[in-house]
Enzyme design. Structure first.
Site, PDB file in Angstrom:
ATOM      1  N   LYS A 187       3.819  11.781  11.759  1.00  0.00           N
ATOM      2  CA  LYS A 187       3.543  12.199  10.221  1.00  0.00           C
ATOM      3  C   LYS A 187       2.598  11.447   9.554  1.00  0.00           C
ATOM      4  O   LYS A 187       2.444  10.332   9.274  1.00  0.00           O
ATOM      5  CB  LYS A 187       4.896  11.864   9.613  1.00  0.00           C
ATOM      6  CG  LYS A 187       4.746  11.534   8.132  1.00  0.00           C
ATOM      7  CD  LYS A 187       4.988  12.771   6.971  1.00  0.00           C
ATOM      8  CE  LYS A 187       4.878  12.295   5.818  1.00  0.00           C
ATOM      9  NZ  LYS A 187       3.615  11.912   5.277  1.00  0.00           N
ATOM     10  N   GLU A 263       1.743  -2.282  10.695  1.00  0.00           N
ATOM     11  CA  GLU A 263       0.607  -3.010  10.327  1.00  0.00           C
ATOM     12  C   GLU A 263       0.461  -2.932   8.839  1.00  0.00           C
ATOM     13  O   GLU A 263       0.440  -1.723   8.157  1.00  0.00           O
ATOM     14  CB  GLU A 263      -0.285  -2.209  11.054  1.00  0.00           C
ATOM     15  CG  GLU A 263      -1.699  -2.864  11.220  1.00  0.00           C
ATOM     16  CD  GLU A 263      -2.427  -2.344  10.390  1.00  0.00           C
ATOM     17  OE1 GLU A 263      -2.708  -3.115   8.919  1.00  0.00           O
ATOM     18  OE2 GLU A 263      -3.368  -1.518  10.474  1.00  0.00           O
TER      19      GLU A 263
HETATM   20  C1  SIN Z   1     -10.165  -1.043  10.513  1.00  0.00           C
HETATM   21  O1  SIN Z   1     -10.931  -1.871  10.015  1.00  0.00           O
HETATM   22  O2  SIN Z   1     -10.582   0.008  11.306  1.00  0.00           O
HETATM   23  C2  SIN Z   1      -8.837  -0.469   9.917  1.00  0.00           C
HETATM   24  C3  SIN Z   1      -8.732  -1.259   8.981  1.00  0.00           C
HETATM   25  C4  SIN Z   1      -7.142  -0.835   8.356  1.00  0.00           C
HETATM   26  O3  SIN Z   1      -6.202  -1.039   8.997  1.00  0.00           O
HETATM   27  O4  SIN Z   1      -6.811  -0.765   7.102  1.00  0.00           O
END
Ligand code: SIN
Length: 491
Positions: A187, A263
């Site tokens: 999603k 994350e």
């Molecule tokens: C990234 O730095 O490529 C991703 C950063 C994030 O997950 O906001």
């Protein structure tokens, strides 16, 4: 007709979206309801998509569940080949994917291109890693036994991706899952579903078997998230987004002890010590703070600069920030696009107002550029202290608050004084200091003399309330594998 003319004019091959007109071919079902995708730079409606809900999520999960044993039964090389084909198609259509990304998210086209190549790099990496899912043998403590460990896919994975990196986050989650032998239901964020749709159209062309990759377009994130967490056929949830939503998903997964990869938010410190190369530190701070208009979870959120170099750093940094150009991501020379929505602008304004009320000084910026839109001037504040909201909460915008410090031990304590532990940065040259500070910072990732560290080859992820698990590198694959211990007796 899902795409409207403002979107079509950016595409070299508008038929890239062909399969989306035939939604069932992507494993989707359509309903009567629709939602709009808006270009945050212009307010134009780019597309109207079917607004799916619990029923479609359940149907997609059923398809993923049926497809999973067959996908896992392929050889590692066969799964790897499918990922390679998808990678190749993404490279071939990189310009169109970047244009879609800029149109729906707002980031400058050069950043969108870099994100698409980063997405492709994840596919390449996990096409390679698919062939290296090794188990182990264990020297048994008795002669008549043999002991070993095999690795097997977790099963169906529900993935929920954010609007700030709508292409690379899709690849970062899906490619290790597919390499491991999992099937997925994705999603994407409702603000930025089009690039995910285009990537899925390419996955379809790459020949993934029916039911292996399933896409849910929905404006009802709560309902879809709840269904993915509650459905026993989904064995894992992988989410990138706010800590608040991560907590909610984790609670919803707890009834079934469902695995989670999260994350989440950050409050990244960026520390400049007195032995740093100041020009390099200014470059790094520009990258770490203003990439994607400060809308990354690894954005430098608070800059600490040691007293001896504070004034020189501020002068050089402000000079550079004043040169950054803000505008529509398709316009040449633009460094910073719009913020995703009006709430994002309101948050920056409230952080600035709070800091100024408590004694902070505006050194540049601090104004909306277009009173109706979401463009905001890159802003630098000095005289910041830890009592201000800007030092404690993630701003997620182009606002750089600078805190002066004297004591090198105290600054590490201050940097660690947060519930978050995603990314930290520091600039220094003394080797002893580099090691000590790197080890003392309580973060999952530390950038040393660099303002950018995201890579498909490295484990991306946080500690404390910034998340669970890692994405990228060989460790990212482990998040989609179960370990099974086999004990053979009577030998
Ligand atoms: C990234 O730095 O490529 C991703 C950063 C994030 O997950 O906001």
């Amino acid at each position: 007709m899902p795409l409207r003319p403002p979107m079509m004019r950016h595409l070299k091959s508008p038929d890239l979206f062909g399969p989306i007109d035939r939604l069932p071919a992507l494993g989707l079902s359509t309903g009567e309801r629709t939602f709009e995708v808006i270009n945050p730079s212009t307010g134009e409606v780019l597309a109207e998509l079917p607004d799916m809900g619990v029923e479609e999520t359940r149907a997609a999960t059923d398809k993923a569940y049926v497809a999973q044993p067959g996908w896992a039964a392929l050889t590692a090389r066969e799964r790897s080949d499918a990922l390679w084909r998808w990678h190749q198609l993404i490279i071939e259509h990189a310009d169109d994917l970047a244009a879609i990304l800029t149109a729906e998210m707002g980031k400058p086209l050069f950043e969108a291109k870099s994100e698409v190549s980063h997405a492709a790099a994840y596919l390449q990496w996990y096409a390679e890693e698919a062939n290296r899912i090794y188990g182990e043998t264990i020297p048994a403590p008795s002669r008549d036994r043999r002991m070993l460990v095999i690795k097997q896919p977790i099963g169906v994975v529900g993935t929920i991706t954010p609007w700030n990196f709508p292409a690379s986050m899709v690849a970062r989650k899906i490619s290790p899952a597919l390499a491991a032998g999992c099937t997925i239901v994705l999603k994407p964020a409702d603000q930025t579903p089009l690039v995910a749709g285009a990537m899925f159209a390419l996955a379809h062309q790459a020949g993934f078997p029916e039911g292996v990759v399933n896409l849910i377009y929905s404006s009802k994130a709560d309902a879809v998230g709840r269904e993915l967490c509650a459905n026993p056929k989904v064995r894992k949830i992988s989410f990138t987004g706010s800590t608040e939503v991560g907590r909610l998903l984790m609670r919803q997964c707890s009834d079934q002890i469902k695995k989670v990869s999260l994350e989440l938010g950050g409050n990244a410190p960026f520390i400049v010590f007195d032995d740093a190369d100041l020009d390099a530190a200014v470059d790094g701070a520009i990258q770490a703070k203003f990439r994607n208009a400060g809308q990354t979870c690894v954005s430098a959120n608070r800059l600490y600069v040691q007293s001896q170099v504070h004034d020189e750093f501020v002068q050089k940094f402000v000079e550079r920030v004043r040169q950054l150009s803000v505008g529509d991501g398709f316009a040449p020379g633009v460094d910073i696009g719009p913020l995703i929505d009006k709430d994002a602008v309101a948050k920056i304004e409230s952080h600035i107002a709070d800091a100024v009320a408590k004694g902070g000084t505006i050194r540049c910026g601090a104004e909306r550029i277009d009173k109706r839109g979401t463009f905001f001037e890159p802003t630098v504040l000095t005289g910041i202290s830890s009592v201000m909201a800007v030092a404690r909460e993630e701003t997620f915008g182009p606002l750089a608050p600078i805190i002066r410090f004297d004591d090198a031990d105290q600054v590490v304590r201050d940097a660690n004084d947060t519930i978050y532990g995603l990314a930290a940065y520091f600039y220094a040259s003394d080797l002893k200091r580099v090691w000590r500070v790197a080890e003392a910072l309580e973060y999952g990732m530390v950038g040393i003399n660099t303002g950018r560290m995201s890579s498909e080859a490295a484990p991306f992820g946080g500690i404390k309330q910034s998340g669970i698990g890692r994405e990228g590198s060989r460790h990212g694959l482990e998040d989609y594998l179960e370990m099974k211990y086999l004990c053979i007796g009577g030998i």
